[in-house]
Motif scaffolding. Structure first.
Motif, PDB file in Angstrom:
ATOM      1  N   CYS A   6       0.846  -1.189   0.000  1.00 37.27           N
ATOM      2  CA  CYS A   6       0.000   0.000   0.000  1.00 37.27           C
ATOM      3  C   CYS A   6       0.882   1.240   0.000  1.00 37.27           C
ATOM      4  CB  CYS A   6      -0.914   0.018   1.225  1.00 37.27           C
ATOM      5  SG  CYS A   6      -2.095  -1.341   1.268  1.00 37.27           S
ATOM      6  N   GLU A  57       0.918   5.252  -0.073  1.00 38.70           N
ATOM      7  CA  GLU A  57       0.175   6.504   0.125  1.00 38.70           C
ATOM      8  C   GLU A  57      -1.327   6.289   0.319  1.00 38.70           C
ATOM      9  OE1 GLU A  57       1.703   9.463   0.340  1.00 38.70           O
ATOM     10  OE2 GLU A  57       3.713   8.835  -0.268  1.00 38.70           O
ATOM     11  N   VAL A  58      -1.721   5.167   0.880  1.00 39.77           N
ATOM     12  CA  VAL A  58      -3.132   4.947   1.209  1.00 39.77           C
ATOM     13  C   VAL A  58      -3.433   5.764   2.460  1.00 39.77           C
ATOM     14  CG1 VAL A  58      -4.860   3.257   1.911  1.00 39.77           C
ATOM     15  CG2 VAL A  58      -3.171   2.676   0.148  1.00 39.77           C
ATOM     16  N   ARG A  59      -4.375   6.674   2.374  1.00 39.50           N
ATOM     17  CA  ARG A  59      -4.571   7.647   3.441  1.00 39.50           C
ATOM     18  C   ARG A  59      -5.822   7.419   4.288  1.00 39.50           C
ATOM     19  NH1 ARG A  59      -0.555   9.580   5.095  1.00 39.50           N
ATOM     20  NH2 ARG A  59      -1.405  11.599   5.641  1.00 39.50           N
ATOM     21  N   LEU A  78      -7.493   1.254   4.524  1.00 41.90           N
ATOM     22  CA  LEU A  78      -6.347   0.435   4.915  1.00 41.90           C
ATOM     23  C   LEU A  78      -6.783  -0.731   5.780  1.00 41.90           C
ATOM     24  CD1 LEU A  78      -3.359  -0.159   4.893  1.00 41.90           C
ATOM     25  CD2 LEU A  78      -3.123   1.314   6.909  1.00 41.90           C
ATOM     26  N   LEU A  91       3.435  -1.504   4.034  1.00 43.86           N
ATOM     27  CA  LEU A  91       2.984  -0.114   3.944  1.00 43.86           C
ATOM     28  C   LEU A  91       4.169   0.778   3.612  1.00 43.86           C
ATOM     29  CD1 LEU A  91       0.676  -0.006   7.104  1.00 43.86           C
ATOM     30  CD2 LEU A  91       0.208  -0.920   4.817  1.00 43.86           C
ATOM     31  N   THR A 125       1.562   6.254   3.973  1.00 46.11           N
ATOM     32  CA  THR A 125       0.346   5.495   4.250  1.00 46.11           C
ATOM     33  C   THR A 125      -0.058   5.687   5.710  1.00 46.11           C
ATOM     34  OG1 THR A 125       0.699   3.860   2.514  1.00 46.11           O
ATOM     35  CG2 THR A 125      -0.596   3.147   4.404  1.00 46.11           C
ATOM     36  N   ASN A 165      -2.850   5.672  -3.770  1.00 46.30           N
ATOM     37  CA  ASN A 165      -3.693   6.643  -3.088  1.00 46.30           C
ATOM     38  C   ASN A 165      -5.116   6.654  -3.635  1.00 46.30           C
ATOM     39  OD1 ASN A 165      -4.662   9.777  -3.176  1.00 46.30           O
ATOM     40  ND2 ASN A 165      -3.603   9.299  -1.273  1.00 46.30           N
TER      41      ASN A 165
END
Length: 266
Positions: free
Chosen positions: A119, A121-123, A128, A145, A149, A217
């Motif tokens: 993952c 830049e999964v915000r 997540l 990650l 993230t 993202n």
């Protein structure tokens, strides 16, 4: 029994809802009976303390028995105290404090995984948490990650995993290029989920090989630099009128399709 929701001890625990306090202490909150069951079953050594109302412990006798089995004496607290500690509006009378236990990226790829979720830049905490849960359900070996993230020990992420955070190895704070290099060194193909990628169905058979999925993202997806690192970019087909799929939903489909392909090849 803890009765004062404004006591220094209660305030210190409540601060774990903030990232800075989690970083400084290496601790995080585990809220509610389900998450507490899972940490007791899979990571009991990580538990520092458990705050519980007498009523909640009477209601959840399996948790009471599990605490006895692992030798943890719960701290009885009033409902206002538990509410002050918890991040949720309705914490259901049980909140545990546990030590963070991330797995190093080196150890993850050294173990020879066949299915990994990366993952970048999964915000969104809910996304997540759902990806970690889906990875666990699909039998993935790890979640990696990278970039900025969201913290996997954020209370919203922990809740969204519904206990899967304690089942699957998760590495944090890694660099994407390093993750891809380690995947390649371990003989793993890195596949990006990208709306401009090639047709998913045309490359379905390739997923039977060891695969690391790269998810980006929610708003921006993956940038050109990230896409330049991967071996293949695939897009899921949209058969209806939906503009797109939510990131966590798309990740779930990708992970399960890979799990199906790998098990069919055995």
């Amino acid at each position: 029994m803890l009765e004062n929701p404004r006591s220094p001890r209660v305030r210190a625990v409540a601060k774990l809802s903030k990232r800075s306090a989690r970083q400084d202490s290496g601790l995080f909150l585990v809220e509610g009976p389900q998450a507490t069951r899972e940490v007791l079953a899979y990571r009991p050594e990580s538990i520092v303390e458990v705050f519980v109302t007498p009523t909640a412990l009477e209601r959840h006798t399996d948790i009471r028995d599990a605490l006895v089995d692992v030798g943890i004496e719960p701290e009885f607290a009033t409902e206002p105290v538990v509410e002050a500690i918890a991040d949720t509006v309705t914490p259901q009378g049980i909140v545990a404090v546990a030590r963070q236990s991330p797995t190093s990226m080196r150890d993850i790829f050294a173990a020879g995984p066949r299915l990994v979720a990366i993952c970048e830049e999964v915000r969104d905490p809910g996304n997540l948490g759902t990806i970690i849960r889906a990875a666990d359900a699909a039998g993935a070996d790890a979640v990696v990650l990278t970039g900025n993230t969201v913290d996997p020990y954020n209370p919203k992420v922990v809740r969204a995993t519904t206990g899967s955070l304690f089942h699957v190895p998760v590495s944090v704070g890694g660099d994407l290029a390093d993750a891809v290099d380690r995947a390649h060194a371990a003989g793993i193909r890195v596949v990006a989920a990208d709306v401009d990628g090639q047709d998913f169905l045309a490359h379905r058979a390739a997923l039977a090989e060891p695969t690391a999925w790269l998810f980006g993202n929610e708003a921006r997806g993956l940038d050109e630099a990230a896409l330049a690192l991967v071996d293949l970019s695939l897009r899921l087909p949209i058969y209806g009128a939906a503009e797109s799929l939510n990131l966590a939903t798309a990740a779930s489909v990708c992970l399960y399709e890979t799990a199906f392909a790998q098990r069919a090849a055995v």
